[in-house]
Design an enzyme around this catalytic site. Sequence first.
Site, PDB file in Angstrom:
ATOM      1  N   HIS A 151       0.822  -1.219   0.000  1.00 25.33           N
ATOM      2  CA  HIS A 151       0.000   0.000   0.000  1.00 25.33           C
ATOM      3  C   HIS A 151       0.855   1.268   0.000  1.00 25.33           C
ATOM      4  O   HIS A 151       0.350   2.357   0.242  1.00 25.33           O
ATOM      5  CB  HIS A 151      -0.960   0.007   1.191  1.00 25.33           C
ATOM      6  CG  HIS A 151      -2.063  -1.015   1.082  1.00 25.33           C
ATOM      7  ND1 HIS A 151      -2.824  -1.420   2.150  1.00 25.33           N
ATOM      8  CD2 HIS A 151      -2.520  -1.714   0.014  1.00 25.33           C
ATOM      9  CE1 HIS A 151      -3.702  -2.332   1.745  1.00 25.33           C
ATOM     10  NE2 HIS A 151      -3.535  -2.525   0.455  1.00 25.33           N
ATOM     11  N   CYS A 155       6.960  10.976  -7.995  1.00 21.05           N
ATOM     12  CA  CYS A 155       6.373  11.616  -9.163  1.00 21.05           C
ATOM     13  C   CYS A 155       5.434  10.639  -9.853  1.00 21.05           C
ATOM     14  O   CYS A 155       5.791   9.474 -10.074  1.00 21.05           O
ATOM     15  CB  CYS A 155       7.477  12.053 -10.121  1.00 21.05           C
ATOM     16  SG  CYS A 155       6.831  12.749 -11.665  1.00 21.05           S
TER      17      CYS A 155
END
Length: 250
Positions: A120, A128
């Site tokens: 997760h 980015c």
Amino acid sequence: MSNAKQLADLIRAADRVMVFTGAGISTESGIPDFRSPGGVWSKMQPIYFQDFVASRDKRREAWTRVFNRSAGWVGASPNDGHKAIAELVKRGKVTSVVTQNVDNLHQDGGVPDDKVIEIHGNASYAKCLECGMRHELEELRAPWEADEEIVCVNCAGLLKTATISFGQAMPEDKMERASAEAETCDLCIVLGSSLVVYPAAGIPVMAVRGGAKLVIINREPTDLDPYASLVLNAEIGPLMIEVMEELENA
């Protein structure tokens, strides 16, 4: 036979142990969980990935949560459970730590980064969305304080914390690694996961289907309890201290 001795015996007999951790190990460090009453999502609405990408206001809200530490996901210290896992990795017993947590506490507790599979993501840095370049959060504080768009220095793409948001695709490479570990381990120890969030919760299922023994340590019962060799509704840190003592004394 004590609970700790039962678990120590299973660890001792295993060659490849996979540890699978959820929010329950980190709540013992003071990190709030997501879904329980009083958890993160009862206090604030999650910002969906598509909304983050589409709306500057949503991005601003998300970054404000980061820098105000509203969610409380980072800044805690690893507890005895994290430290015990790190010691088992060091001894070569635990080959991988698959975690649903985003708090970096396994690494802070001493597990090498290449042994941690964060399905997760991680809230302690940003990435980015275009080129994937990592950015440290403190480098982004100045543009946030100036109310500027927070973008990548490499390609000017949007930056977001390296967590997997609602609506965002799971990281294929990490899910593949976690699946491979599940298929080759001979013992899977679940620590502090309710095992209700999929596809993550499918990882221990794969381990069982591959022939591994399953241990579940969680405050509440889980749907996978019937498939486990050992189920303990206990606090993780104190139990793991006892387990390590049993392993030392054997």
